[in-house]
Write a protein that holds these residues in place. Structure first.
Motif, PDB file in Angstrom:
ATOM      1  N   GLU A 178       0.892  -1.319   0.008  1.00 56.31           N
ATOM      2  CA  GLU A 178       0.034  -0.193  -0.015  1.00 56.31           C
ATOM      3  C   GLU A 178       1.077   1.213   0.008  1.00 56.31           C
ATOM      4  OE1 GLU A 178      -2.864   2.353   3.157  1.00 56.31           O
ATOM      5  OE2 GLU A 178      -2.670   0.144   3.306  1.00 56.31           O
ATOM      6  N   ILE A 179       0.429   2.189  -0.697  1.00 63.68           N
ATOM      7  CA  ILE A 179       1.341   3.607  -0.960  1.00 63.68           C
ATOM      8  C   ILE A 179       0.480   4.678  -0.560  1.00 63.68           C
ATOM      9  CG2 ILE A 179       2.342   5.076  -2.572  1.00 63.68           C
ATOM     10  CD1 ILE A 179       3.917   2.744  -3.702  1.00 63.68           C
ATOM     11  N   LEU A 180       0.848   5.703  -0.095  1.00 63.98           N
ATOM     12  CA  LEU A 180       0.183   6.935   0.111  1.00 63.98           C
ATOM     13  C   LEU A 180       1.112   7.902  -0.229  1.00 63.98           C
ATOM     14  CD1 LEU A 180      -2.328   8.017   1.286  1.00 63.98           C
ATOM     15  CD2 LEU A 180      -0.946   8.361   3.358  1.00 63.98           C
ATOM     16  N   ARG A 205       4.764  15.744  -4.198  1.00 60.46           N
ATOM     17  CA  ARG A 205       5.054  15.462  -5.461  1.00 60.46           C
ATOM     18  C   ARG A 205       6.455  16.290  -5.781  1.00 60.46           C
ATOM     19  NH1 ARG A 205       0.514  16.532  -9.719  1.00 60.46           N
ATOM     20  NH2 ARG A 205       1.325  15.099 -11.154  1.00 60.46           N
ATOM     21  N   LYS A 206       7.406  15.688  -6.285  1.00 61.60           N
ATOM     22  CA  LYS A 206       8.748  16.165  -6.687  1.00 61.60           C
ATOM     23  C   LYS A 206       8.953  16.315  -8.063  1.00 61.60           C
ATOM     24  CE  LYS A 206      10.396  15.457  -2.310  1.00 61.60           C
ATOM     25  NZ  LYS A 206      10.748  16.377  -1.338  1.00 61.60           N
ATOM     26  N   GLU A 207      10.045  16.327  -8.697  1.00 59.54           N
ATOM     27  CA  GLU A 207      10.111  16.313 -10.149  1.00 59.54           C
ATOM     28  C   GLU A 207      10.089  15.263 -10.949  1.00 59.54           C
ATOM     29  OE1 GLU A 207      13.760  18.877 -10.444  1.00 59.54           O
ATOM     30  OE2 GLU A 207      12.571  20.759 -10.218  1.00 59.54           O
ATOM     31  N   ASN A 208       9.959  15.110 -12.203  1.00 61.92           N
ATOM     32  CA  ASN A 208      10.118  14.080 -13.088  1.00 61.92           C
ATOM     33  C   ASN A 208       9.450  12.706 -12.675  1.00 61.92           C
ATOM     34  OD1 ASN A 208      11.704  15.506 -14.539  1.00 61.92           O
ATOM     35  ND2 ASN A 208      13.503  15.004 -13.330  1.00 61.92           N
ATOM     36  N   ASP A 209       7.987  13.165 -12.146  1.00 61.25           N
ATOM     37  CA  ASP A 209       7.062  12.011 -11.820  1.00 61.25           C
ATOM     38  C   ASP A 209       7.687  11.137 -10.550  1.00 61.25           C
ATOM     39  OD1 ASP A 209       4.710  12.125 -13.641  1.00 61.25           O
ATOM     40  OD2 ASP A 209       6.142  11.225 -15.299  1.00 61.25           O
ATOM     41  N   VAL A 210       8.484  11.700  -9.677  1.00 60.02           N
ATOM     42  CA  VAL A 210       8.940  11.401  -8.452  1.00 60.02           C
ATOM     43  C   VAL A 210       8.012  11.895  -7.243  1.00 60.02           C
ATOM     44  CG1 VAL A 210      10.811  11.210  -6.846  1.00 60.02           C
ATOM     45  CG2 VAL A 210      11.457  10.897  -9.178  1.00 60.02           C
ATOM     46  N   TRP A 211       7.498  10.930  -6.343  1.00 58.04           N
ATOM     47  CA  TRP A 211       6.842  11.342  -5.111  1.00 58.04           C
ATOM     48  C   TRP A 211       7.390  10.870  -4.067  1.00 58.04           C
ATOM     49  CZ3 TRP A 211       1.866  13.570  -4.935  1.00 58.04           C
ATOM     50  CH2 TRP A 211       1.206  14.084  -6.044  1.00 58.04           C
ATOM     51  N   GLU A 212       7.267  11.741  -2.834  1.00 60.99           N
ATOM     52  CA  GLU A 212       7.759  11.005  -1.490  1.00 60.99           C
ATOM     53  C   GLU A 212       6.395  10.589  -1.137  1.00 60.99           C
ATOM     54  OE1 GLU A 212       8.653  12.536   2.970  1.00 60.99           O
ATOM     55  OE2 GLU A 212       9.214  14.062   1.049  1.00 60.99           O
ATOM     56  N   THR A 213       6.613   9.348  -0.696  1.00 59.82           N
ATOM     57  CA  THR A 213       5.456   8.445  -0.340  1.00 59.82           C
ATOM     58  C   THR A 213       5.578   7.908   1.179  1.00 59.82           C
ATOM     59  OG1 THR A 213       6.245   6.421  -1.129  1.00 59.82           O
ATOM     60  CG2 THR A 213       5.238   7.922  -2.712  1.00 59.82           C
ATOM     61  N   LEU A 214       4.324   7.298   1.479  1.00 57.70           N
ATOM     62  CA  LEU A 214       4.738   6.431   2.700  1.00 57.70           C
ATOM     63  C   LEU A 214       4.209   5.141   2.296  1.00 57.70           C
ATOM     64  CD1 LEU A 214       4.634   6.661   5.848  1.00 57.70           C
ATOM     65  CD2 LEU A 214       2.106   6.950   5.728  1.00 57.70           C
ATOM     66  N   VAL A 215       4.878   3.987   2.592  1.00 57.61           N
ATOM     67  CA  VAL A 215       4.703   2.453   2.146  1.00 57.61           C
ATOM     68  C   VAL A 215       4.616   1.550   3.328  1.00 57.61           C
ATOM     69  CG1 VAL A 215       5.696   0.658   0.727  1.00 57.61           C
ATOM     70  CG2 VAL A 215       6.347   3.091   0.043  1.00 57.61           C
ATOM     71  N   LYS A 216       3.645   0.597   3.008  1.00 58.60           N
ATOM     72  CA  LYS A 216       3.311  -0.094   3.975  1.00 58.60           C
ATOM     73  C   LYS A 216       3.120  -1.794   3.292  1.00 58.60           C
ATOM     74  CE  LYS A 216      -0.038   2.247   6.880  1.00 58.60           C
ATOM     75  NZ  LYS A 216      -1.345   2.138   7.411  1.00 58.60           N
TER      76      LYS A 216
END
Length: 343
Positions: free
Chosen positions: A80-82, A86-97
Motif C-alpha cells: 500500500e502506498i500513500l 510531488r517532486k520533479e520528473n514523476d517522483v513522489w515522496e510516499t509512505l509505504v506499507k
C-alpha cells in the motif's frame, strides 16, 4: 510544555465515521475566546456571528486519491502506498506499507501495469521516493486507481469521493482534506457573501504531518513537516483590506490559519507569495492575522489542539471539549464544528 497537557478523554463512539447528508446541518459549538463561554448551534447559524466587512478565508486545496494498492514485482506481495509530496520528473515522496518490502530498486505494479512505481531512495522517517512510469495523464490514472486517503480512525468505506472534498476545492495536492471547510454548501457561502462578508481563498496542500501525534514528551521538541502554500495578490488584498479597515479575518480551518500566519510580516501584512511552511503554533504564539477560527474537534495531544489552545487558551479549549463530549458532539474529520471568536 508537556504533551500530556493537551490530552482529553474521548469515547470511541463519538468519532464520526460518515459525513452527514446535509453538510451545513452539523452542530456548531461557539466558543468565546476571551470568556470561555460556550453556545450550541447548528453550522448554518454561522451567519449570526459574521459581520459585513469581515473576511472569511478558505483553503481551496483539493484532495487527490492518494492511496494506491499494488503488488511487488516478482513476489506479488501486496503493498500500500500513500502519496505525500510531488517532486520533479514523476517522483513522489510516499509512505509505504509494509516498508521493509520496499527497498531501493523494488518495482511495484498498480492496476495490472497501468502504473508502475520504482523505489529510488529512502528519506526521513522511512518514507520512500518513488518514480512512476505510465502512459497518458498521471491525474487520470490516479483517479482510476487511487482511493481517498481517509484518516485511520475512519473505518467506513466512503460512498462518494466528493464528500471528502470541500465544495470550493480547486488545486490538486492534498493528502488530507481541510476538514473545517466540509461544512459549507454553495448556498451557505452565497448567503455569507450576500451579507457583505468578503471571501478570500488561499492554498495549502495538507500533508500527513499535520495529523501526526506528537511523540516527544516536550512539545517544543516536535518538528512539523513542511507543506506547500500559495497566496494570490487578490487574496492578500482582501485580507489586508479587512485588517486595515478594522474588520475581522476569520480562518476556515487550521490550514488557512497556518498559511496566513506563515506568510505575514510582523505587522500581519500579506503579499502574493508561495513557499513551504513548517510553522508550529502553540500557546504563547501571538497571532498576526487571524481574529477568529472555524475548525473541527481535533485529536488528543495533536498539534491542532495546541493551535486552537494558542488562540483561545488551553483551559477554555479543554473545557469546551469536555462539554462537547458530554453533549455527544461528533469528532474529527466528518464531525461537528467549532467557531472560536470574540463575541
Amino acid at each position: 510544555m508537556s504533551v500530556k497537557d493537551y490530552d482529553y478523554d474521548l469515547p470511541k463512539e463519538l468519532i464520526a465515521q460518515d459525513p452527514l447528508e446535509d453538510r451545513s446541518s452539523s452542530r456548531l459549538m461557539v466558543l468565546d475566546k476571551t470568556s470561555g463561554e460556550v453556545e450550541h448551534k447548528i453550522f448554518k447559524d454561522i451567519t449570526q456571528y459574521l459581520k459585513p466587512g469581515d473576511c472569511l478565508v478558505l483553503n481551496n486545496t483539493k484532495v487527490i486519491p492518494a492511496r494506491l494498492y499494488g503488488v511487488k514485482e516478482g513476489t506479488e506481495a501486496k503493498i500500500e502506498i500513500l502519496l505525500l509530496k510531488r517532486k520533479e520528473n514523476d517522483v513522489w515522496e510516499t509512505l509505504v506499507k509494509p516498508g521493509k518490502k520496499a527497498k531501493p530498486g523494488t518495482k511495484i505494479i498498480f492496476g495490472d501495469g497501468l502504473l508502475v512505481g520504482e523505489v529510488i531512495d529512502i528519506v526521513e522517517e522511512g518514507n520512500r521516493l518513488i518514480q512512476f512510469h505510465y502512459e497518458g495523464i498521471f491525474e487520470e490514472i490516479l483517479d482510476q486507481l487511487g482511493q481517498m486517503p481517509l484518516p485511520p480512525y475512519i473505518t467506513h468505506q466512503l460512498k462518494d469521493k466528493n464528500r471528502y472534498q470541500t465544495v470550493y476545492a480547486k488545486y490538486d495536492g492534498s493528502a488530507a482534506a481541510p476538514t473545517a471547510g466540509l461544512h459549507f454548501t454553495p448556498e451557505l457561502l452565497q448567503q455569507v457573501k450576500d451579507m457583505g462578508v468578503d471571501i478570500a481563498e488561499v492554498t495549502l496542500h495538507v500533508g500527513l504531518g499535520t495529523f501526526r501525534p506528537v511523540k516527544e514528551e516536550n512539545v517544543l521538541e516536535h518538528h512539523m513537516h513542511s507543506e506547500f502554500y500559495m497566496i494570490s495578490q487578490e487574496a492578500a488584498d482582501k485580507i489586508n483590506h479587512a485588517k486595515e479597515t478594522g474588520h475581522r479575518v476569520i480562518a476556515v480551518g487550521t490550514t488557512s490559519t497556518r498559511t496566513m500566519e506563515a506568510a505575514a510580516d510582523e505587522n500581519g501584512h500579506l503579499t502574493a507569495t508561495s513557499g513551504w511552511t513548517e510553522i508550529f503554533i502553540y500557546p504563547g504564539y501571538r497571532f498576526k492575522v487571524i481574529d477568529g477560527l472555524i475548525t473541527n474537534f481535533h485529536l488528543p495531544e495533536s498539534t491542532l489542539v495546541m493551535l486552537v489552545s494558542a488562540l483561545a487558551g488551553r483551559e477554555h479549549i479543554l473545557n469546551a471539549y469536555k462539554q462537547a463530549v458530554q453533549e455527544r458532539y461528533r469528532f474529527f474529520s466528518f464531525g461537528d464544528a467549532m467557531l472560536i471568536i470574540d463575541k
